[in-house]
Design a protein around this motif. Structure first.
Motif, PDB file in Angstrom:
ATOM      1  N   GLU A 261       0.814  -1.217   0.000  1.00 57.50           N
ATOM      2  CA  GLU A 261       0.000   0.000   0.000  1.00 57.50           C
ATOM      3  C   GLU A 261       0.849   1.270   0.000  1.00 57.50           C
ATOM      4  O   GLU A 261       0.472   2.281  -0.593  1.00 57.50           O
ATOM      5  N   MET A 262       2.017   1.241   0.662  1.00 57.25           N
ATOM      6  CA  MET A 262       2.781   2.470   0.852  1.00 57.25           C
ATOM      7  C   MET A 262       3.939   2.638  -0.127  1.00 57.25           C
ATOM      8  O   MET A 262       4.412   3.760  -0.347  1.00 57.25           O
TER       9      MET A 262
ATOM     10  N   GLN B 250       3.682   5.353  -2.847  1.00 56.85           N
ATOM     11  CA  GLN B 250       3.806   6.715  -2.318  1.00 56.85           C
ATOM     12  C   GLN B 250       5.261   7.160  -2.298  1.00 56.85           C
ATOM     13  O   GLN B 250       5.588   8.276  -2.724  1.00 56.85           O
TER      14      GLN B 250
ATOM     15  N   GLY C 240      -3.739   6.784   6.093  1.00 57.78           N
ATOM     16  CA  GLY C 240      -2.836   6.104   5.171  1.00 57.78           C
ATOM     17  C   GLY C 240      -3.544   5.036   4.369  1.00 57.78           C
ATOM     18  O   GLY C 240      -4.539   4.452   4.814  1.00 57.78           O
TER      19      GLY C 240
ATOM     20  N   ASN D  81      -2.693   2.064   3.811  1.00 52.03           N
ATOM     21  CA  ASN D  81      -2.659   0.767   4.493  1.00 52.03           C
ATOM     22  C   ASN D  81      -3.806   0.630   5.491  1.00 52.03           C
ATOM     23  O   ASN D  81      -4.296  -0.470   5.744  1.00 52.03           O
TER      24      ASN D  81
ATOM     25  N   GLY E  45      -0.276  11.302   0.599  1.00 50.56           N
ATOM     26  CA  GLY E  45      -0.189  10.604   1.879  1.00 50.56           C
ATOM     27  C   GLY E  45       0.616  11.387   2.893  1.00 50.56           C
ATOM     28  O   GLY E  45       1.340  12.333   2.568  1.00 50.56           O
TER      29      GLY E  45
END
Length: 713
Positions: free
Chosen positions: A52-53, A56, A268, A270, A308
């Motif tokens: 997920e991150m 970013q 976030g 996540n 984010g």
């Protein structure tokens, strides 16, 4: 795993940005670029690289690399940074720190990362002591206070002290009158909230309905208590996504009048991926970019996802390293630390923000010898003027989850950007809730002062608790220097730090890094572990607890000074801890001991100073006893604060309450008790110093510390 940004992606983004954003649509001849002299640097990036991150961070550094290339269009030399990525979530951080130190600053220019406080602390502990530059976006207060003064830790956000303040300010703005907190006080992240929540709530005029720490209990159990606290708002600062999910489920299944506001742990991709629909409607705050910079809008336009939290701060860290590498090229004798300070100190003129054209203007200005005022993606990059490395103002998103995505309701700062000269950002709160006292004479009448006694207690042990024994030794040496004889001082401490295996200077104890050794000619009467809580209360009461050992005796002409330094605990009531016993001494037990002394008439006056967390909760139960005055470092709902972290020793050397006390009475032994209270209140930041039982003691404007500090002849 080492990951790097593919060169073809940088080229692709360069083309997109030039076509979409530039009026000139310049075309750069690759051969021209290749002919430039390269200033090549490797920067290690340690951030969570989960599914997920990772996008970013990839896009953040892709944009930054593209803009760095654009920044050097007018120069014959260009900075080229190789971003080497490591996964913060899966790496063995201690092993990684050792690897970084082994590779050294010849190979690794700097490190950026540490989104999670515990990981950031491990990196900072290793890197900052070895003069490695570390930029972090972790926001725990202890991390910043411990390592920022080294000049090697660069904090790109304000601490969670500020985030807690912003959350409580939202409560005030929404018309709330009462608050509660749920957090894990034993994690670095949760500790900042539990340490500062009670203090800030009082400053803002909010009633505290409870501080619920789930460290020793289940998250669900404490969530139920928080939901049933009847607070208008509950501030939720969970230490993990799983904890957040349990808290939300508990609130949903226990209908509550309280409205939740969640910290940045609720923000976030996540969070949305793991918790799904249960977070619908969740509201909170998270650090982000100043909307005036346009960073978030550009990020969303180019990549189709939200920037984010912390992306703008990470971008700015890389941008500052780019400028510093260029500055060092222009000034070869300048270190990285010095170059960074020069960059953030510039105030000649404003040359824009974070975009390629703006960065080009900054690079050109530095090349011409100017010192431009640098602004980044997160906003103005103003840093603390004393230690330089702590950003002074952060912008916080007020977020809400709506229809499965985050929307930004508004943007907040804690102080309107007015901080200019803080020692550490977020650590310069000016307390306003000072007690007021009248100037009337009390009803107690005292006989002649004939003798002085002192009881000095350090109620903890171990290297990590160094400050408690150091503080008591400092008071001990203060009394000895004023004429006290050892026969008139009872010193209680474990005496396990002077020759502790962790002490880099065996036989030495200090309360400040440049101070004298206070472990000289010390006579310890009792080791803390020799006594149990009942023993110490009996000692305070004036009873003999060991045959042949000193007791705190006296008569109606004896003034007693008691100074206590250690830990406190807040459960259903406040406790002063005794070693590993967290539920040792409560208000009832302390009152009974002091009242027994009163019944024996074996004192003239008692002045008791207590440096523990939640100390006000114990001493407020001891009202009504004539001739006794109690001053505490914190009120019943607050933690007290450590002061002066020493990097060589790796511990806090003193507590703020004690260091201020020593400074005040050393400079003026005739200081009145009222003036001493004022000094302690104003300088003990982070808690409210409290004074109890003054109406049964006498006029604190006229009573001074001399009659407790300097023994009568």
């Amino acid at each position: 795993m080492k990951n790097r940004i593919p060169a073809f992606l940088i080229g692709l983004l360069t083309l997109v940005i030039w076509i979409g954003c530039s009026d000139e649509n310049p075309v750069v001849n690759p051969s021209d670029v290749d002919n430039k002299e390269k200033i090549e640097k490797t920067v290690l990036v340690v951030l969570p690289m989960n599914e997920e991150m990772k996008p970013q961070w990839d896009y953040t550094f892709l944009m930054l690399s593209t803009n760095i290339k654009k920044a050097f269009e007018n120069q014959d030399v260009e900075v080229v940074i190789d971003w080497e990525f490591r996964d913060e979530s899966s790496e063995d951080i201690d092993a990684l720190a050792n690897e970084i130190l082994k590779r050294g600053d010849e190979e690794i220019y700097a490190v950026i990362g540490g989104l999670y406080s515990s990981k950031a602390k491990s990196l900072a502990s290793a890197l900052c002591r070895h003069e490695m530059t570390f930029f972090t976006v972790a926001t725990t207060e202890e991390l910043i206070r411990s390592f920022a003064s080294s000049g090697n830790l660069w904090a790109m956000t304000e601490t969670d002290i500020t985030q807690c303040e912003v959350l409580l300010s939202k409560v005030v703005n929404y018309g709330g009158e009462s608050v509660a907190l749920i957090a894990d006080s034993e994690t670095l992240y949760g500790k900042t909230f539990t340490d500062w929540f009670g203090f800030q709530a009082k400053e803002l005029g909010l009633e505290v309905k409870g501080i619920f720490s789930y460290h020793d209990s289940s998250v669900e159990e404490k969530s139920v208590e928080a939901a049933n606290s009847q607070a208008d708002f509950v501030i939720c600062a969970p230490s993990s996504i799983d904890d957040l999910g349990i808290i939300i489920d508990t609130f949903n299944s226990n209908p509550s009048r309280s409205r939740m506001l969640v910290s940045d742990m609720g923000y976030g991709p996540n969070i949305l991926a793991k918790l799904g629909k249960k977070v619908e409607g969740m509201e909170g705050v998270a650090v982000g970019a100043d909307p005036e910079t346009g960073f978030d809008v550009s990020f969303k336009t180019f990549f189709g996802i939200d920037a984010g939290t912390s992306s703008s701060q990470v971008y700015d860290a890389g941008m500052l390293l780019c400028y510093s590498a260029w500055y060092q090229h222009l000034h070869p004798d300048c270190s990285l630390k010095e170059a960074l300070r020069k960059i953030v100190d510039g105030r000649d003129f404003n040359l824009g923000s974070w975009m390629g054209e703006d960065m080009r203007n900054v690079v050109d200005a530095l090349g011409e010898g100017s010192e431009p005022y640098v602004r980044g993606a997160s906003g103005w990059l103003d840093f603390d003027s004393k230690v330089y490395t702590n950003v002074l103002a952060s912008v916080y998103y007020n977020y809400k989850v709506y229809d499965g995505r985050y929307i930004i309701l508004d943007y907040n700062t804690a102080d309107g950007g007015n901080r200019t000269d803080a020692t550490l950002a977020g650590w310069n709160w000016k307390a306003s809730q000072m007690q007021e006292f009248d100037n009337r004479e009390g009803t107690v009448r005292y006989g002649q002062l004939t003798s002085n006694k002192a009881l000095l207690v350090a109620s903890s042990s171990g290297w990590d608790n160094y400050r408690h024994q150091a503080d008591i030794l400092a008071i001990y040496q203060l009394l000895k220097s004023n004429g006290y004889d050892d026969d008139d001082i009872i010193l209680i401490m474990e005496d396990d730090i002077a020759f502790n295996g962790s002490n880099p200077q065996p036989g030495t104890i200090r309360i400040n890094s440049a101070g004298e050794n206070i472990y000289n000619d010390v006579i310890v009467d009792y080791q803390m572990s020799e006594l149990n809580p009942e023993d110490i209360l009996d000692l305070i009461a004036g009873k003999t607890i060991r045959e042949g050992k000193p007791s705190l005796d006296g008569d109606d002409g004896t003034n007693l000074l008691i100074f206590w330094s250690g830990h406190g605990n807040l459960l259903t009531e406040s406790y002063m801890c005794w070693g590993d016993f967290s539920e040792s001494i409560n208000g009832k037990g302390m009152y009974e001991a002091l009242e027994f002394r009163n019944s024996q008439r074996n004192y003239r006056k008692v002045a008791m100073f207590v440096e523990t967390c939640y100390s006000g909760g114990v001493m407020q139960e001891c009202l009504g006893i004539p001739g006794m005055l109690f001053m505490t470092a914190a009120n019943p709902l607050e933690t007290s604060k450590a002061d002066i972290f020493d990097n060589e020793f790796g511990v806090w050397l003193s507590n703020r309450f004690t260091s201020t006390f020593i400074e005040s009475v050393t400079s003026n032994p005739d200081i009145s008790l009222k003036d001493l209270y004022n000094r302690l209140f104003l300088n003990t930041v982070g808690s409210h110093v409290m004074l109890y039982n003054n109406d049964m003691f006498g006029n604190i404007y006229n009573n001074t510390m001399r009659e407790f500090l300097v023994p009568v002849n």
